[in-house]
Write a protein that holds these residues in place. Structure first.
Motif, PDB file in Angstrom:
ATOM      1  N   ARG A 248       0.834  -1.215   0.000  1.00 18.73           N
ATOM      2  CA  ARG A 248       0.000   0.000   0.000  1.00 18.73           C
ATOM      3  C   ARG A 248       0.871   1.269   0.000  1.00 18.73           C
ATOM      4  NH1 ARG A 248      -4.090  -0.372  -2.237  1.00 18.73           N
ATOM      5  NH2 ARG A 248      -5.461  -2.082  -1.782  1.00 18.73           N
ATOM      6  N   HIS A 249       2.009   1.213   0.726  1.00 13.92           N
ATOM      7  CA  HIS A 249       2.935   2.359   0.792  1.00 13.92           C
ATOM      8  C   HIS A 249       3.565   2.659  -0.565  1.00 13.92           C
ATOM      9  CE1 HIS A 249       3.010   3.438   5.002  1.00 13.92           C
ATOM     10  NE2 HIS A 249       3.134   2.177   5.356  1.00 13.92           N
ATOM     11  N   LEU A 250       3.530   1.679  -1.488  1.00 12.58           N
ATOM     12  CA  LEU A 250       4.201   1.840  -2.786  1.00 12.58           C
ATOM     13  C   LEU A 250       3.240   2.355  -3.875  1.00 12.58           C
ATOM     14  CD1 LEU A 250       6.264  -1.501  -2.690  1.00 12.58           C
ATOM     15  CD2 LEU A 250       7.010   0.789  -1.986  1.00 12.58           C
ATOM     16  N   ASN A 251       2.060   2.815  -3.447  1.00  7.77           N
ATOM     17  CA  ASN A 251       1.056   3.406  -4.346  1.00  7.77           C
ATOM     18  C   ASN A 251       0.663   2.515  -5.527  1.00  7.77           C
ATOM     19  OD1 ASN A 251       1.010   5.833  -2.815  1.00  7.77           O
ATOM     20  ND2 ASN A 251       2.924   6.434  -3.804  1.00  7.77           N
ATOM     21  N   PRO A 252       0.183   1.306  -5.261  1.00  8.60           N
ATOM     22  CA  PRO A 252      -0.224   0.424  -6.351  1.00  8.60           C
ATOM     23  C   PRO A 252      -1.552   0.884  -6.946  1.00  8.60           C
ATOM     24  CG  PRO A 252      -0.828  -0.552  -4.263  1.00  8.60           C
ATOM     25  CD  PRO A 252      -0.103   0.730  -3.932  1.00  8.60           C
ATOM     26  N   LYS A 253      -1.767   0.572  -8.237  1.00  7.33           N
ATOM     27  CA  LYS A 253      -3.100   0.800  -8.809  1.00  7.33           C
ATOM     28  C   LYS A 253      -4.064  -0.196  -8.176  1.00  7.33           C
ATOM     29  CE  LYS A 253      -2.313   3.019 -13.248  1.00  7.33           C
ATOM     30  NZ  LYS A 253      -2.309   2.850 -14.712  1.00  7.33           N
ATOM     31  N   ARG A 254      -3.715  -1.476  -8.263  1.00 12.17           N
ATOM     32  CA  ARG A 254      -4.520  -2.535  -7.641  1.00 12.17           C
ATOM     33  C   ARG A 254      -3.576  -3.595  -7.076  1.00 12.17           C
ATOM     34  NH1 ARG A 254      -8.020  -4.696 -12.550  1.00 12.17           N
ATOM     35  NH2 ARG A 254      -5.936  -4.658 -13.454  1.00 12.17           N
ATOM     36  N   ILE A 255      -4.038  -4.276  -6.018  1.00 12.98           N
ATOM     37  CA  ILE A 255      -3.257  -5.385  -5.451  1.00 12.98           C
ATOM     38  C   ILE A 255      -4.021  -6.685  -5.688  1.00 12.98           C
ATOM     39  CG2 ILE A 255      -2.270  -6.440  -3.374  1.00 12.98           C
ATOM     40  CD1 ILE A 255      -2.025  -3.676  -2.144  1.00 12.98           C
ATOM     41  N   PHE A 256      -3.350  -7.645  -6.348  1.00 12.36           N
ATOM     42  CA  PHE A 256      -3.880  -8.994  -6.517  1.00 12.36           C
ATOM     43  C   PHE A 256      -3.126  -9.907  -5.563  1.00 12.36           C
ATOM     44  CE2 PHE A 256      -4.764  -6.840 -10.463  1.00 12.36           C
ATOM     45  CZ  PHE A 256      -6.026  -7.297 -10.823  1.00 12.36           C
ATOM     46  N   LEU A 257      -3.859 -10.758  -4.857  1.00 13.85           N
ATOM     47  CA  LEU A 257      -3.242 -11.627  -3.863  1.00 13.85           C
ATOM     48  C   LEU A 257      -3.628 -13.079  -4.127  1.00 13.85           C
ATOM     49  CD1 LEU A 257      -1.790 -12.075  -1.073  1.00 13.85           C
ATOM     50  CD2 LEU A 257      -4.007 -11.633   0.008  1.00 13.85           C
ATOM     51  N   VAL A 258      -2.619 -13.933  -4.275  1.00 17.97           N
ATOM     52  CA  VAL A 258      -2.834 -15.378  -4.406  1.00 17.97           C
ATOM     53  C   VAL A 258      -2.347 -16.030  -3.109  1.00 17.97           C
ATOM     54  CG1 VAL A 258      -2.190 -17.485  -5.650  1.00 17.97           C
ATOM     55  CG2 VAL A 258      -2.507 -15.350  -6.919  1.00 17.97           C
ATOM     56  N   PHE A 259      -3.226 -16.766  -2.424  1.00 18.51           N
ATOM     57  CA  PHE A 259      -2.776 -17.406  -1.174  1.00 18.51           C
ATOM     58  C   PHE A 259      -3.727 -18.526  -0.769  1.00 18.51           C
ATOM     59  CE2 PHE A 259      -6.098 -14.777   0.422  1.00 18.51           C
ATOM     60  CZ  PHE A 259      -6.432 -15.210   1.702  1.00 18.51           C
ATOM     61  N   GLY A 260      -3.237 -19.358   0.150  1.00 22.48           N
ATOM     62  CA  GLY A 260      -4.041 -20.409   0.763  1.00 22.48           C
ATOM     63  C   GLY A 260      -3.611 -20.541   2.210  1.00 22.48           C
ATOM     64  N   VAL A 340       2.149 -13.338  -4.374  1.00 21.69           N
ATOM     65  CA  VAL A 340       1.880 -14.774  -4.236  1.00 21.69           C
ATOM     66  C   VAL A 340       2.443 -15.174  -2.875  1.00 21.69           C
ATOM     67  CG1 VAL A 340       2.216 -17.068  -5.218  1.00 21.69           C
ATOM     68  CG2 VAL A 340       1.995 -15.086  -6.738  1.00 21.69           C
ATOM     69  N   ALA A 341       1.535 -15.456  -1.937  1.00 22.63           N
ATOM     70  CA  ALA A 341       1.950 -15.575  -0.532  1.00 22.63           C
ATOM     71  C   ALA A 341       1.765 -16.987   0.015  1.00 22.63           C
ATOM     72  CB  ALA A 341       1.148 -14.584   0.316  1.00 22.63           C
ATOM     73  N   GLY A 342       2.540 -17.270   1.070  1.00 27.00           N
ATOM     74  CA  GLY A 342       2.341 -18.490   1.840  1.00 27.00           C
ATOM     75  C   GLY A 342       3.479 -19.481   1.790  1.00 27.00           C
ATOM     76  N   LYS A 343       4.110 -19.631   0.609  1.00 26.75           N
ATOM     77  CA  LYS A 343       5.136 -20.670   0.470  1.00 26.75           C
ATOM     78  C   LYS A 343       6.547 -20.100   0.366  1.00 26.75           C
ATOM     79  CE  LYS A 343       4.187 -24.199  -2.124  1.00 26.75           C
ATOM     80  NZ  LYS A 343       4.626 -25.127  -1.053  1.00 26.75           N
ATOM     81  N   GLY A 344       6.665 -18.879  -0.133  1.00 28.11           N
ATOM     82  CA  GLY A 344       7.973 -18.221  -0.145  1.00 28.11           C
ATOM     83  C   GLY A 344       9.059 -19.027  -0.828  1.00 28.11           C
TER      84      GLY A 344
END
Length: 377
Positions: A248-260, A340-344
């Motif tokens: 959010r601090h990086l001024n995104p147009k939109r944030i897409f999040l892939v996670f489980g 893309v979060a969770g597994k790193g």
């Protein structure tokens, strides 16, 4: 991240470090992928013996709550013990945050050795720990005025972190290519430890500046499309919130999040993770993490309950992780961010009856390569 920062600082002070942690166990001429954050006691003692024989003089160990509870680190005389923060995780094992804290607290009371305790002053559990430390040499870190190693001025940008730090003997200004608020705390913790070890300021600054990134920790996937794509290990609600707030601090147009969320693990965090995603991401794609013996759709359903609480209807369910990543990539436009979060750093996926090779970063690169070929063709 703290172990990577300290490894870099110690190398810059011409000393020989080793690291035992979530990503790998490594020392000169040896790198072993980590099966667990902290190895079993006999393995750990064998590794320490090998390190000592090879001239290693500093070993940085990530000590998990399981390791402390199961006495894997008993008999090791820690010179410095660090507390970063505590948030809801492993409650399938510990049952409550209080007993989770008690397990972590053990690191500071393992024996009668005089050690330096480095504790996050701004964390509520950190404050609780500080109140219990009587005989320790104590160095606190944070942004609050009471912290002995205090971040005073900072600037967060797409280039990294500029940070001015006040400590008992003076002031230090550092730059780090790492991104986000969480890394301000990681840097402050590392500076506090380095000061406790009497490492020269020049080595501290150089060590922080030269560490460009950590595998699977807000790791940027470079690409010719100019997309902002990151892979991160965030697999708790607080880590997910920190990741999304950083973007959010990086001024995104939109944030897409892939996670489980992982199967056969703490189920209480799943709806909380969903709630965080619903609040802070424009679009979430719910998918499988390591489902293990659980039904992937049942895990996703637990996460979905949290998203529904926020009223955010912009989410899609795709249990196949590769399909979920490909779908998210197909939606990206310039100025958007994909997380893309969770597994790193993990290079596998654990399914009911098998473990398959699966590396988020590699999967993303492969899909982008195919996308480039088709767009050229």
């Amino acid at each position: 991240t703290v172990s990577y920062l300290l490894e870099s600082i110690i190398i810059k002070s011409n000393l020989l470090p080793a690291v035992i942690g979530t990503i790998s166990y490594r020392w000169p001429q040896t790198t072993i992928s980590a099966e667990r954050t902290t190895p079993e006691a006999p393995d750990l003692q064998r590794m320490l013996s090998e390190m000592a024989a090879q001239g290693v003089n500093h070993c940085l160990i990530e000590v998990s709550s399981h390791a402390l509870d199961l006495k894997r680190v008993l008999g090791i005389g820690f010179d410095v013990a660090v507390f970063t923060n505590l948030s809801g995780e492993h409650l399938d094992y510990h049952q409550s945050m209080e007993s989770y804290f008690e397990a972590k607290k053990n690191l500071f009371f393992l024996d009668h050795k005089k050690r330096t305790a480095v504790v996050n002053q701004d964390d509520s559990w950190g404050k609780k720990l500080i109140s219990k430390l009587k005989n320790e040499e104590l160095l606190t870190f944070g942004l609050e005025p009471a912290a002995s190693v205090r971040g005073e001025d900072f600037n967060l940008s797409q280039k990294g972190i500029e940070l001015s730090v006040k400590y008992p003997e003076g002031r230090l200004t550092v730059f780090s290519p790492l991104l986000g608020m969480a890394n301000i705390y990681n840097i402050l913790a590392s500076i506090a430890v380095a000061l406790a070890l009497n490492i020269p300021l020049a080595a501290i600054k150089k060590g922080i500046t030269t560490l460009r990134g950590i595998p699977g920790r807000f790791e940027k996937i470079e690409n010719s499309f100019g997309f902002n794509i990151f892979v991160d290990y965030a697999h708790t609600d607080s880590a997910l919130a920190s990741l999304l707030e950083t973007v959010r601090h990086l001024n995104p147009k939109r944030i897409f999040l892939v996670f489980g969320a992982g199967g056969d693990r703490d189920k209480t965090k799943r709806p909380r993770m969903g709630e965080v995603a619903g609040r802070l991401a424009e679009m979430s794609i719910l998918t499988s993490d390591n489902p293990r013996s659980e039904d992937p759709l049942a895990i996703i359903s637990d996460i979905e309950k949290g998203i529904k609480k926020t009223g955010n209807k912009n989410y899609k369910i795709l249990p196949d992780r590769k399909e979920a990543i490909a779908y998210a990539l197909s939606l990206l436009r310039k100025g958007d961010y994909l997380l893309v979060a969770g597994k790193g750093h993990e290079s596998y996926q654990i399914l009911k009856d098998k473990t398959i090779p699966f590396d988020d970063a590699e999967v993303i690169r492969k899909i982008l390569k195919e996308k480039k070929i088709s767009s050229n063709g």
